[in-house]
Write a protein that holds these residues in place. Structure first.
Motif, PDB file in Angstrom:
ATOM      1  N   ASP A 189       0.797  -1.270  -0.002  1.00  0.00           N
ATOM      2  CA  ASP A 189       0.082  -0.035   0.118  1.00  0.00           C
ATOM      3  C   ASP A 189       0.927   1.260   0.100  1.00  0.00           C
ATOM      4  OD1 ASP A 189      -1.700   1.879   0.450  1.00  0.00           O
ATOM      5  OD2 ASP A 189      -2.748   1.196   1.887  1.00  0.00           O
ATOM      6  N   ASN A 191      -0.204   4.513  -0.518  1.00  0.00           N
ATOM      7  CA  ASN A 191      -0.831   5.787   0.349  1.00  0.00           C
ATOM      8  C   ASN A 191      -0.281   7.063  -0.363  1.00  0.00           C
ATOM      9  OD1 ASN A 191      -0.642   4.013   3.307  1.00  0.00           O
ATOM     10  ND2 ASN A 191      -2.768   4.876   2.619  1.00  0.00           N
ATOM     11  N   GLU A 215      -1.752  -0.872  -3.596  1.00  0.00           N
ATOM     12  CA  GLU A 215      -2.955   0.160  -3.307  1.00  0.00           C
ATOM     13  C   GLU A 215      -2.383   1.616  -3.666  1.00  0.00           C
ATOM     14  OE1 GLU A 215      -5.653   0.063   0.119  1.00  0.00           O
ATOM     15  OE2 GLU A 215      -4.464  -1.885   0.655  1.00  0.00           O
ATOM     16  N   GLN A 216      -3.132   2.274  -4.467  1.00  0.00           N
ATOM     17  CA  GLN A 216      -2.933   3.741  -4.674  1.00  0.00           C
ATOM     18  C   GLN A 216      -1.178   4.135  -4.532  1.00  0.00           C
ATOM     19  OE1 GLN A 216      -5.863   5.662  -4.917  1.00  0.00           O
ATOM     20  NE2 GLN A 216      -4.438   7.306  -5.839  1.00  0.00           N
ATOM     21  N   ALA A 238      -4.932  -1.011  -6.995  1.00  0.00           N
ATOM     22  CA  ALA A 238      -6.192  -0.749  -6.472  1.00  0.00           C
ATOM     23  C   ALA A 238      -6.397   0.788  -6.090  1.00  0.00           C
ATOM     24  CB  ALA A 238      -6.022  -1.598  -5.059  1.00  0.00           C
ATOM     25  N   ASP A 240      -7.610   3.641  -3.895  1.00  0.00           N
ATOM     26  CA  ASP A 240      -7.996   3.620  -2.590  1.00  0.00           C
ATOM     27  C   ASP A 240      -8.310   5.230  -2.344  1.00  0.00           C
ATOM     28  OD1 ASP A 240      -8.318   3.728   0.131  1.00  0.00           O
ATOM     29  OD2 ASP A 240      -6.589   3.035   0.696  1.00  0.00           O
ATOM     30  N   GLU A 241      -7.361   6.094  -1.994  1.00  0.00           N
ATOM     31  CA  GLU A 241      -7.483   7.476  -1.940  1.00  0.00           C
ATOM     32  C   GLU A 241      -8.322   8.277  -3.213  1.00  0.00           C
ATOM     33  OE1 GLU A 241      -4.029   6.475   0.933  1.00  0.00           O
ATOM     34  OE2 GLU A 241      -4.671   5.997  -1.124  1.00  0.00           O
ATOM     35  N   ASN A 263     -10.820  -0.037  -4.230  1.00  0.00           N
ATOM     36  CA  ASN A 263     -10.862  -0.551  -2.692  1.00  0.00           C
ATOM     37  C   ASN A 263     -11.877   0.380  -1.991  1.00  0.00           C
ATOM     38  OD1 ASN A 263     -10.452  -0.465   0.128  1.00  0.00           O
ATOM     39  ND2 ASN A 263      -8.103  -0.338  -0.264  1.00  0.00           N
ATOM     40  N   LYS A 265     -14.220   1.417   1.201  1.00  0.00           N
ATOM     41  CA  LYS A 265     -14.081   1.700   2.482  1.00  0.00           C
ATOM     42  C   LYS A 265     -15.547   2.387   2.620  1.00  0.00           C
ATOM     43  CE  LYS A 265      -9.126   2.181   3.384  1.00  0.00           C
ATOM     44  NZ  LYS A 265      -8.091   3.022   3.324  1.00  0.00           N
ATOM     45  N   LYS A 268     -15.550   6.042   3.329  1.00  0.00           N
ATOM     46  CA  LYS A 268     -15.579   6.823   2.308  1.00  0.00           C
ATOM     47  C   LYS A 268     -16.762   6.961   1.516  1.00  0.00           C
ATOM     48  CE  LYS A 268     -12.129   4.576   0.078  1.00  0.00           C
ATOM     49  NZ  LYS A 268     -11.216   4.443  -0.732  1.00  0.00           N
ATOM     50  N   GLY A 292     -11.677  -2.358   2.203  1.00  0.00           N
ATOM     51  CA  GLY A 292     -10.697  -1.906   3.068  1.00  0.00           C
ATOM     52  C   GLY A 292     -11.206  -1.136   4.305  1.00  0.00           C
ATOM     53  N   ASP A 318      -9.464  -6.588   3.044  1.00  0.00           N
ATOM     54  CA  ASP A 318      -8.277  -5.801   4.118  1.00  0.00           C
ATOM     55  C   ASP A 318      -9.077  -5.196   5.269  1.00  0.00           C
ATOM     56  OD1 ASP A 318      -6.031  -4.774   5.061  1.00  0.00           O
ATOM     57  OD2 ASP A 318      -6.331  -2.722   4.185  1.00  0.00           O
TER      58      ASP A 318
END
Length: 357
Positions: A189, A191, A215-216, A238, A240-241, A263, A265, A268, A292, A318
């Protein structure tokens, strides 16, 4: 049949083990809890973990939104579509608060119908999936100690935070793979911590270390650069943010797709309802789903798991956030066996208070 009581409050919670990601270190969180009670005494529980960095929602904004839930008073929980639309209207700017209310409505309806939420949604998966557990950015020796602990606890999927120093990331991952062996899944990941050239170098690392996904790696807003990545790598990226809601999902799915995995969440997406909208886009576009979390109560982890197992494109979990908490007001929600998560055969989300709060 109507909602007669509404409660919402905030609880500061320390983490068992602080961890570092590309842009910050996290040692404690503020959880928000929601309880809806109907005229038969049945309870629906929800929880939020807002984060300005992830959801764009401050703790103060979440608290203010949850302090004004009178629009739910005397509502009929069986009118699910109407209530979730009202939640979106009233809590549009606070997705974490909306997620807590949304899952509480689903949980209460599950209790009314004496049915697990996953079956209300239409269960698509019977066999449980492995969840990853997170190893933060730290010295290689500390990461290896943590890896040994997680393997001893039965976890067979590791998510490793990267994004501060590429070469240190490579060294740490190489040694972790040697320790874990070929049978353990390893995903990473970023981030948003890498630039384009560093992300391109991940292609060779994927092949050499048999990584599962990333991820991201690139910052939100640079989707044009993600689309420049070679397809074999882009399929394992993936978002994410970069994905919060169905609008983001729609943009990312435009050809050529910016990623191969969404991803989701609940914090979000605004809860189960918003997650289902993203899932529909993934299904139409042939993309895969990862589910996630942040550091969350078993309530919201259970809500994500129930939703995940009702969505046909679910491939990755996750959902380790509740393992990080030093305390949680709720119990239940799921069963963890050899690193895999399964829902409980119980009404609603299968959660209850540890003791009456």
């Amino acid at each position: 049949m109507k909602i007669t009581e509404i409660r919402a409050w905030q609880e500061p919670v320390e983490l068992v083990r602080p961890y570092t990601i590309a842009d910050r270190t996290i040692s404690a969180v503020d959880l928000f809890y929601v309880e809806l009670v109907d005229d038969q005494g049945r309870r629906g529980l929800g929880s939020a973990c807002p984060s300005k960095a992830v959801t764009g929602e401050s703790h103060q904004a979440c608290a203010s939104a949850l302090a004004d839930l009178e629009w739910l008073k005397n509502a009929d929980p069986r009118q699910l579509g109407r209530l979730t639309r009202l939640a979106e209207e009233h809590l549009f700017a606070t997705p974490g608060a909306r997620a807590a209310v949304d899952m509480a409505i689903y949980d209460l309806l599950g209790h009314i119908l004496d049915t697990p939420v996953v079956d209300l949604l239409g269960r698509r998966r019977r066999r449980p999936l492995l969840t990853s557990i997170t190893v933060g950015i730290q010295s290689t020796e500390t990461a290896l100690e943590e890896t040994r602990e997680y393997l001893d606890r039965g976890f067979r999927c590791l998510k490793v935070k990267i994004g501060k120093d590429f070469q240190e990331d490579v060294d740490r991952l190489t040694r972790m793979r040697a320790l874990a062996g070929p049978e353990v899944l390893i995903r990473v990941d970023g981030n948003q911590g890498y630039d384009f050239d560093q992300t391109v170098q991940l292609q060779a690392l994927f092949e050499h270390l048999d990584l599962e996904l990333v991820e991201q790696p690139l910052p939100r807003g640079t989707e044009h650069d993600q689309r420049r990545l070679a397809l074999p790598l882009r399929r394992f990226v993936a978002a994410d943010e970069g994905i919060h809601d169905a609008r983001d999902a729609f943009e990312l799915a435009q050809r050529p797709e910016a990623c191969g995995i969404f991803n989701i969440k609940l914090m979000k997406s605004g809860g189960i309802t918003g997650a289902l909208a993203i899932s529909g886009i993934a299904e139409a576009a042939g993309l895969e789903l990862m589910w996630g979390c942040m550091d969350e109560s078993v309530i919201s982890i259970a809500a994500a798991l129930h939703t995940a197992y009702a969505c046909p494109r679910t491939r990755y979990l996750d959902l380790d956030g509740s393992f990080d908490l030093a305390k949680d007001l709720a119990i239940g929600g799921f069963q963890l066996t050899d690193g895999a998560l399964e829902t409980l055969d119980a009404p609603g989300l299968g959660v209850q208070w540890r003791e009456t709060p």
